[in-house]
Design a protein around this motif. Structure first.
Motif, PDB file in Angstrom:
ATOM      1  N   GLY A 162      37.729  -3.535   3.953  1.00 53.43           N
ATOM      2  CA  GLY A 162      38.113  -2.581   2.956  1.00 53.43           C
ATOM      3  C   GLY A 162      37.234  -1.042   3.077  1.00 53.43           C
ATOM      4  O   GLY A 162      37.861  -0.006   2.907  1.00 53.43           O
ATOM      5  N   ASP A 192      38.093   3.029   4.638  1.00 55.98           N
ATOM      6  CA  ASP A 192      37.764   4.063   3.774  1.00 55.98           C
ATOM      7  C   ASP A 192      36.860   4.764   4.195  1.00 55.98           C
ATOM      8  O   ASP A 192      36.615   6.039   4.225  1.00 55.98           O
ATOM      9  CB  ASP A 192      37.562   3.929   2.455  1.00 55.98           C
ATOM     10  N   HIS A 193      35.984   4.259   4.964  1.00 49.98           N
ATOM     11  CA  HIS A 193      34.619   5.104   5.548  1.00 49.98           C
ATOM     12  C   HIS A 193      34.371   5.051   6.983  1.00 49.98           C
ATOM     13  O   HIS A 193      33.184   5.079   7.518  1.00 49.98           O
ATOM     14  CB  HIS A 193      33.428   4.517   4.745  1.00 49.98           C
ATOM     15  N   LEU A 216      30.439  -9.451   0.533  1.00 51.30           N
ATOM     16  CA  LEU A 216      29.732  -9.358   2.041  1.00 51.30           C
ATOM     17  C   LEU A 216      28.366  -9.504   2.002  1.00 51.30           C
ATOM     18  O   LEU A 216      27.433 -10.064   2.842  1.00 51.30           O
ATOM     19  CB  LEU A 216      30.190  -7.797   2.578  1.00 51.30           C
ATOM     20  N   ASP A 270      26.195 -11.134  -0.330  1.00 47.26           N
ATOM     21  CA  ASP A 270      25.942 -12.540  -0.451  1.00 47.26           C
ATOM     22  C   ASP A 270      26.014 -13.471   0.800  1.00 47.26           C
ATOM     23  O   ASP A 270      25.297 -14.083   1.121  1.00 47.26           O
ATOM     24  CB  ASP A 270      26.828 -13.247  -1.624  1.00 47.26           C
ATOM     25  N   THR A 303      29.796  -1.176  -3.762  1.00 44.63           N
ATOM     26  CA  THR A 303      30.719  -1.427  -4.913  1.00 44.63           C
ATOM     27  C   THR A 303      29.650  -1.377  -6.406  1.00 44.63           C
ATOM     28  O   THR A 303      28.268  -1.303  -6.085  1.00 44.63           O
ATOM     29  CB  THR A 303      31.293  -2.985  -5.320  1.00 44.63           C
ATOM     30  N   ASP A 359      23.529  -5.008  -9.208  1.00 45.96           N
ATOM     31  CA  ASP A 359      23.287  -6.421  -9.380  1.00 45.96           C
ATOM     32  C   ASP A 359      23.074  -7.322  -8.125  1.00 45.96           C
ATOM     33  O   ASP A 359      22.013  -7.465  -7.800  1.00 45.96           O
ATOM     34  CB  ASP A 359      24.550  -7.037 -10.229  1.00 45.96           C
ATOM     35  N   ASN A 388      29.346 -20.456  -5.505  1.00 47.67           N
ATOM     36  CA  ASN A 388      27.879 -20.389  -5.269  1.00 47.67           C
ATOM     37  C   ASN A 388      27.086 -21.390  -4.723  1.00 47.67           C
ATOM     38  O   ASN A 388      25.814 -21.562  -5.323  1.00 47.67           O
ATOM     39  CB  ASN A 388      27.137 -19.256  -6.357  1.00 47.67           C
ATOM     40  N   LEU A 442      36.225   3.571  -4.503  1.00 51.36           N
ATOM     41  CA  LEU A 442      36.567   1.910  -4.892  1.00 51.36           C
ATOM     42  C   LEU A 442      37.388   1.899  -5.986  1.00 51.36           C
ATOM     43  O   LEU A 442      37.843   2.835  -6.848  1.00 51.36           O
ATOM     44  CB  LEU A 442      35.141   1.636  -5.581  1.00 51.36           C
ATOM     45  N   GLU A 456      38.069  -2.438  -9.479  1.00 53.88           N
ATOM     46  CA  GLU A 456      36.601  -2.882  -9.134  1.00 53.88           C
ATOM     47  C   GLU A 456      35.475  -2.229  -9.884  1.00 53.88           C
ATOM     48  O   GLU A 456      34.451  -2.854 -10.146  1.00 53.88           O
ATOM     49  CB  GLU A 456      36.799  -2.800  -7.446  1.00 53.88           C
TER      50      GLU A 456
HETATM   51  N1  LIG Z   1      23.949 -12.292  -5.442  1.00 56.15           N
HETATM   52  C1  LIG Z   1      23.709 -12.027  -6.706  1.00 56.15           C
HETATM   53  O1  LIG Z   1      22.848 -11.900  -7.337  1.00 56.15           O
HETATM   54  C2  LIG Z   1      25.224 -11.674  -7.226  1.00 56.15           C
HETATM   55  C3  LIG Z   1      25.228 -10.963  -8.524  1.00 56.15           C
HETATM   56  C4  LIG Z   1      26.434 -10.766  -9.088  1.00 56.15           C
HETATM   57  C5  LIG Z   1      27.584 -10.937  -8.314  1.00 56.15           C
HETATM   58  N2  LIG Z   1      27.488 -11.676  -7.321  1.00 56.15           N
HETATM   59  C6  LIG Z   1      28.878 -12.020  -6.601  1.00 56.15           C
HETATM   60  O2  LIG Z   1      29.377 -11.064  -6.017  1.00 56.15           O
HETATM   61  C7  LIG Z   1      30.749 -10.854  -5.657  1.00 56.15           C
HETATM   62  C8  LIG Z   1      31.348  -9.824  -6.336  1.00 56.15           C
HETATM   63  O3  LIG Z   1      31.273  -8.789  -5.721  1.00 56.15           O
HETATM   64  P1  LIG Z   1      32.130  -7.463  -5.836  1.00 56.15           P
HETATM   65  O4  LIG Z   1      32.539  -7.201  -7.194  1.00 56.15           O
HETATM   66  O5  LIG Z   1      31.048  -6.308  -5.236  1.00 56.15           O
HETATM   67  O6  LIG Z   1      33.387  -7.735  -5.007  1.00 56.15           O
HETATM   68  P2  LIG Z   1      34.021  -7.472  -3.348  1.00 56.15           P
HETATM   69  O7  LIG Z   1      32.429  -7.620  -2.386  1.00 56.15           O
HETATM   70  O8  LIG Z   1      34.804  -8.596  -3.098  1.00 56.15           O
HETATM   71  O9  LIG Z   1      34.339  -6.027  -3.193  1.00 56.15           O
HETATM   72  C9  LIG Z   1      35.521  -5.606  -4.015  1.00 56.15           C
HETATM   73  C10 LIG Z   1      36.664  -4.893  -3.325  1.00 56.15           C
HETATM   74  O10 LIG Z   1      36.411  -3.873  -3.204  1.00 56.15           O
HETATM   75  C11 LIG Z   1      36.416  -3.178  -1.943  1.00 56.15           C
HETATM   76  N3  LIG Z   1      35.622  -2.318  -1.585  1.00 56.15           N
HETATM   77  C12 LIG Z   1      34.260  -2.539  -1.409  1.00 56.15           C
HETATM   78  N4  LIG Z   1      33.455  -1.431  -1.437  1.00 56.15           N
HETATM   79  C13 LIG Z   1      34.694  -0.479  -1.379  1.00 56.15           C
HETATM   80  C14 LIG Z   1      34.497   0.973  -1.447  1.00 56.15           C
HETATM   81  N5  LIG Z   1      33.236   1.818  -1.375  1.00 56.15           N
HETATM   82  N6  LIG Z   1      35.723   1.655  -1.373  1.00 56.15           N
HETATM   83  C15 LIG Z   1      36.700   1.080  -1.293  1.00 56.15           C
HETATM   84  N7  LIG Z   1      36.766  -0.388  -1.287  1.00 56.15           N
HETATM   85  C16 LIG Z   1      35.599  -1.055  -1.481  1.00 56.15           C
HETATM   86  C17 LIG Z   1      36.450  -4.518  -1.000  1.00 56.15           C
HETATM   87  O11 LIG Z   1      37.077  -4.558   0.261  1.00 56.15           O
HETATM   88  C18 LIG Z   1      36.924  -5.734  -1.837  1.00 56.15           C
HETATM   89  O12 LIG Z   1      38.339  -5.637  -1.682  1.00 56.15           O
HETATM   90  C19 LIG Z   1      30.899 -12.381  -6.180  1.00 56.15           C
HETATM   91  O13 LIG Z   1      31.321 -13.301  -5.262  1.00 56.15           O
HETATM   92  C20 LIG Z   1      29.552 -12.568  -6.944  1.00 56.15           C
HETATM   93  O14 LIG Z   1      29.505 -14.020  -7.139  1.00 56.15           O
HETATM   94  C21 LIG Z   1      26.376 -11.928  -6.587  1.00 56.15           C
END
Ligand SMILES: NC(=O)c1ccc[n+]([C@@H]2O[C@H](COP(=O)([O-])OP(=O)(O)OC[C@H]3O[C@@H](n4cnc5c(N)ncnc54)[C@H](O)[C@@H]3O)[C@@H](O)[C@H]2O)c1
Length: 364
Positions: free
Chosen positions: A48, A52-53, A107, A109, A130, A136, A152, A173, A177
């Motif tokens: 995704g 866009d980029h 991505l 994680d 995101t 986070d 996880n 984004l 989201e």
């Molecule tokens: N490791 C940690 O400490 C920790 C903390 C919190 C959450 N998480 C994990 O993070 C995950 C969720 O991450 P998320 O909310 O970033 O979701 P994600 O990575 O699925 O991204 C959300 C959507 O946005 C799109 N996207 C991303 N960046 C974009 C951009 N700049 N422009 C357009 N589209 C873009 C992606 O293609 C995807 O469809 C979960 O699996 C959760 O368990 C991990």
């Protein structure tokens, strides 16, 4: 550009946050320095983000082998990890190589997990795209994938070499989201910083264009960096890193019972935050009326404040029991003493939880 450091001795690393040229941010976050070192590297990017980029990423990372991850939580799996590991092997990365992770939490994680296990560990950089990953998941070194048995459940602690959060990524984004990321932002205000909470309360809806966006992202990263520096592996008895799970035991149960993908992680957390607040109010910890203030901020940021469709109460309670935060059979909930102050509370009796779930729309 704002700079901060996650202080972990020899493994300390910089977080750079800003709107300036992407290249400048990569420079100061050490990523470009590592590229110039002549070490081999590979790029793992979310499809995704690439859509866009693409032009900019082609320009900034012209000659780096690129692996593209299909979008969505289902990519956070052992099967996808194997694909990325295989790619690293095919590209002949060795133990001195490093990986660059460009994408959201999924991505980051997944790539971090692969960096932790490829040839018993190579280094990696986080380039979060995101809001959730900027405030986070890119900070703190928790990496991993989901198993069919739960979210996880397989992972490793693996700190990145640096984090470069380029705020213009958030312009593309999707709004839903962005809102999901706001749930984590609101979480930080609740668990550790009443000033941040008041700022959010005063500011209403936050978007990628909000003048306070940079300030908010920086403050969240500061809070996370401080907590991680004190309790990297979530071992503290008195809270520590576990406090970051405010709302998450409820949220993870919602995600698991509704089926992964029904709710965005942040949406489930939003409901969980309000549930934790109401639980705290009901038990005489949090001042009455605080929950409605929290609900107001969540709604101003387009987040749900109750279940979207009824879920089975017993399944939700069972899912809470399977959460990683359970120790010796006792559920450990994060509760609020006041807005900005949180702590861990052990709960043995689930009667109150049943009532609470039903109040939030679960079936009796
Ligand atoms: N490791 C940690 O400490 C920790 C903390 C919190 C959450 N998480 C994990 O993070 C995950 C969720 O991450 P998320 O909310 O970033 O979701 P994600 O990575 O699925 O991204 C959300 C959507 O946005 C799109 N996207 C991303 N960046 C974009 C951009 N700049 N422009 C357009 N589209 C873009 C992606 O293609 C995807 O469809 C979960 O699996 C959760 O368990 C991990």
């Amino acid at each position: 550009m704002e700079s901060l450091t996650v202080k972990l001795g020899e493994r300390s690393y910089p977080i750079r946050i800003g709107f300036e040229l992407f290249e400048s941010l990569l420079e100061s976050s050490h990523l470009n320095r590592d590229r110039r070192s002549g070490r081999k590297c590979a790029l793992a990017v979310d499809a995704g983000v690439l859509e866009d980029h693409k032009e900019m990423l082609d320009e900034v990372f012209p000659d780096i082998p690129r692996w593209v991850m299909p979008v969505g939580e289902t990519s956070k799996s052992m099967a996808t990890a194997e694909e990325l590991l295989q790619f690293l092997a095919t590209e002949r990365l060795d133990r001195s190589s490093f990986l660059i992770a460009v994408g959201g939490g999924v991505l980051g994680d997944l790539a971090g997990f692969c960096a932790a296990i490829y040839q018993r560990g190579i280094e990696f950089h986080q380039v979060p795209t995101t809001l959730l990953s900027m405030v986070d998941s890119s900070v703190g070194g928790k990496t991993g994938v989901n198993l069919p048995a739960g979210k996880n459940l397989a992972g490793a602690f693996k700190q990145p070499l640096g984090v470069a959060a380029w705020l213009p990524f958030l312009q593309t984004l999707p709004a839903r989201e962005f809102s999901a990321g706001m749930a984590e932002v609101i979480k930080y205000g609740l668990l550790a910083d009443s000033d941040l909470f008041h700022l959010l309360e005063k500011s209403g809806t936050i978007t990628a264009d909000s003048p306070i966006l940079e300030q908010i992202v920086v403050r969240c990263c500061e809070i996370k960096a401080e907590i991680v520096a004190e309790d990297e592996k979530e071992l503290a008895k008195d809270g520590g890193r576990a406090l970051l799970n405010l709302g998450h035991t409820f949220g993870h149960a919602i995600e698991a019972v509704a089926g992964f993908g029904q709710y965005l992680h942040g949406e489930a957390v939003a409901i969980g935050l309000l549930m934790a607040a109401q639980f705290s109010e009901k038990n005489g910890l949090l001042e009455k009326g605080s929950s409605s203030r929290i609900a107001h901020i969540l709604q101003a940021n387009d987040l749900p404040v109750r279940l979207i469709a009824p879920l089975d109460t017993e399944q939700l309670i069972a899912a809470m029991g399977r959460d990683k935060k359970v120790r010796s059979g006792k559920l450990r909930l994060i509760v609020l003493d006041e807005i900005g102050t949180s702590r861990v509370m052990e709960i043995a009796d689930s009667f109150q939880l049943r009532e609470l779930w039903q109040k939030f729309g679960a079936e009796s």
